[in-house]
Design a protein around this motif. Structure first.
Motif, short mmCIF file in Angstrom:
data_model
loop_
_atom_site.label_atom_id
_atom_site.label_comp_id
_atom_site.label_asym_id
_atom_site.label_seq_id
_atom_site.Cartn_x
_atom_site.Cartn_y
_atom_site.Cartn_z
N PRO A 235 85.00 1.57 -57.73
CA PRO A 235 85.15 1.56 -56.51
C PRO A 235 82.74 1.66 -55.98
N THR A 236 83.27 1.54 -54.05
CA THR A 236 81.55 1.25 -54.26
C THR A 236 80.75 2.51 -54.91
N GLY A 237 81.42 3.66 -54.77
CA GLY A 237 80.19 4.89 -53.92
C GLY A 237 80.00 5.07 -55.96
N ALA A 238 80.25 4.70 -56.95
CA ALA A 238 80.10 4.85 -58.34
C ALA A 238 78.77 3.80 -58.97
N VAL A 239 78.00 3.58 -59.51
CA VAL A 239 76.91 3.56 -59.74
C VAL A 239 76.87 2.79 -61.53
N SER A 240 76.32 1.42 -61.50
CA SER A 240 77.36 1.09 -62.66
C SER A 240 75.88 0.42 -63.02
N TRP A 241 75.13 0.04 -64.53
CA TRP A 241 74.59 -0.79 -64.29
C TRP A 241 74.73 -2.54 -64.00
N GLY A 242 75.74 -2.94 -64.28
CA GLY A 242 76.06 -3.70 -63.83
C GLY A 242 75.87 -4.18 -62.60
N GLN A 243 76.62 -2.92 -61.61
CA GLN A 243 76.29 -3.66 -60.64
C GLN A 243 74.78 -3.53 -60.34
N THR A 244 73.69 -3.22 -60.40
CA THR A 244 72.79 -3.10 -60.14
C THR A 244 71.91 -4.72 -60.80
N ILE A 245 72.70 -4.63 -61.84
CA ILE A 245 71.48 -5.67 -62.36
C ILE A 245 72.10 -7.18 -61.34
N ALA A 246 73.12 -7.15 -60.69
CA ALA A 246 73.89 -8.00 -59.94
C ALA A 246 73.27 -7.91 -58.30
N ASN A 247 72.81 -6.74 -57.86
CA ASN A 247 72.09 -6.51 -56.96
C ASN A 247 70.60 -7.00 -57.00
N GLY A 248 70.20 -7.56 -58.12
CA GLY A 248 69.05 -8.22 -58.55
C GLY A 248 68.57 -9.17 -58.16
N GLN A 249 69.90 -10.32 -59.10
CA GLN A 249 70.12 -11.17 -59.64
C GLN A 249 68.75 -12.17 -58.00
N GLN A 250 69.41 -12.27 -56.90
CA GLN A 250 68.28 -13.24 -56.13
C GLN A 250 67.29 -12.72 -55.68
N TYR A 251 66.59 -11.38 -56.79
CA TYR A 251 65.16 -11.51 -55.98
C TYR A 251 64.36 -11.58 -57.10
N LEU A 252 64.73 -12.34 -58.50
CA LEU A 252 64.44 -11.92 -60.18
C LEU A 252 62.57 -12.45 -60.22
N GLU A 253 62.48 -13.21 -58.95
CA GLU A 253 61.46 -13.60 -58.69
C GLU A 253 60.14 -12.78 -57.76
N THR A 254 60.56 -12.33 -57.10
CA THR A 254 59.82 -11.18 -56.18
C THR A 254 60.10 -10.26 -57.15
N ALA A 255 61.26 -9.22 -56.92
CA ALA A 255 61.71 -7.92 -57.47
C ALA A 255 61.84 -8.55 -58.63
N TRP A 256 61.69 -8.20 -59.73
CA TRP A 256 62.37 -8.71 -61.07
C TRP A 256 62.94 -7.41 -61.82
N TRP A 257 62.59 -6.33 -61.32
CA TRP A 257 62.98 -4.92 -62.31
C TRP A 257 63.88 -4.53 -61.97
N ILE A 258 64.84 -4.74 -60.14
CA ILE A 258 66.08 -4.67 -59.91
C ILE A 258 67.17 -4.95 -60.99
N SER A 259 67.09 -6.59 -61.95
CA SER A 259 67.33 -6.58 -62.75
C SER A 259 67.64 -6.39 -64.79
#
Length: 291
Positions: A235-259
């Motif tokens: 569900p949306t309220g659950a926190v998962s490493w996969g979700q965090t990695i997916a949220n940062g895939q479009q910021y790999l060049e500017t915010a690499w630490w998210i993924s």
């Protein structure tokens, strides 16, 4: 010092180093378990809260509230360290629950099929063949996509094929044990089949099952991260490493630490679980060979 005295010392040093390296997976896994148990009690995190004033902060930056984002923040201002900690609890919970369900189902089916043989063994073998015809991750995606998003659904979707490995291992052990002298003696004495299985067959499956469970745990955690990366299952309220990695895939060049940082945490857990599984497999494999 004579050469005869140096050699034993070198051998002892090498053994100590090998022993220390062999304990590394235990230490790493224990740290993950400690973080999953205690971390959420220490770090307060609300996955719905989005402080946009703190968005895309680099690791070590100061938050608007005065705190420090030790691992940075994501595009919505959420703390990455908190997501890694809460993601560890999610991954360990789903991994343990899935392995437990798969172990119970697989061991039961495998022991019964291996001991009974005949038509029951043939039917169960055909069922496993049908399930193995489908890719495990594809079947998990279908099941997770059909039902409402929840943790039990993810556990169910990952357990559908995970039990097959346990069934095959325990079936092989049961096939080899049913012809042993002590099992024949128990049958001649009129001991019930249930008692024979519980007392004379199941204890010999503990070692191989534990070794297999560590390897399956790593695969389950990786599969859960894949489902979360695709936005399926949890569900949306659950926190998962996969979700965090997916949220940062479009910021790999500017915010690499998210993924990158959750990806490193996921990789370390899987690698150490795999090493531990290999160690246990080699240990119990040697015992079975000697016996």
């Amino acid at each position: 010092m004579s050469q005869a005295a140096v050699l034993p010392q070198q051998v002892a040093t090498r053994r100590w180093r090998r022993g220390a390296l062999a304990r590394v997976p235990y230490v790493v896994i224990a740290l993950y378990a400690l973080v999953a148990l205690i971390g959420p009690l220490v770090i307060d995190y609300d996955p719905v809260r989005t402080p946009l004033t703190d968005r895309l902060l680099a690791p070590g930056s100061q938050l608007a509230s005065g705190g420090v984002a030790w691992l940075g923040t994501d595009a919505l201002g959420r703390d990455i360290l908190a997501q890694v900690v809460y993601g560890a609890r999610t991954s360990l919970t789903i991994g343990l629950a899935t392995v437990l369900v798969a172990c119970l189902v697989g061991v039961t089916i495998g022991v019964v099929a291996g001991y009974a043989r005949g038509w029951l063994d043939a039917v169960l073998a055909r069922i496993t063949d049908v399930l193995q015809a489908f890719p495990a991750i594809l079947l998990a995606i279908v099941i997770a996509g059909v039902f409402a998003r929840s943790v039990p659904v993810v556990v169910l979707s990952l357990s559908v094929t995970a039990w097959i490995s346990f069934a095959r291992v325990t079936r092989g052990v049961a096939l080899s044990l049913r012809e042993r002298a002590w099992v024949d003696a128990a049958r001649v004495m009129g001991v019930p089949v249930r008692s024979i299985i519980v007392r004379h067959v199941l204890p010999f499956t503990v070692g191989p099952v534990v070794a297999l469970a560590t390897l399956e745990f790593a695969l389950v955690v990786l599969a859960e991260a894949g489902l979360s990366f695709l936005g399926i299952g949890l569900p949306t309220g659950a926190v998962s490493w996969g979700q965090t990695i997916a949220n940062g895939q479009q910021y790999l060049e500017t915010a690499w630490w998210i993924s990158t940082l959750p990806g490193i945490a996921l990789s370390l857990l899987i690698i150490n679980m795999g090493i531990l599984g290999d160690q246990l497999t080699a240990r119990y494999g040697q015992r079975r060979t000697r016996s």
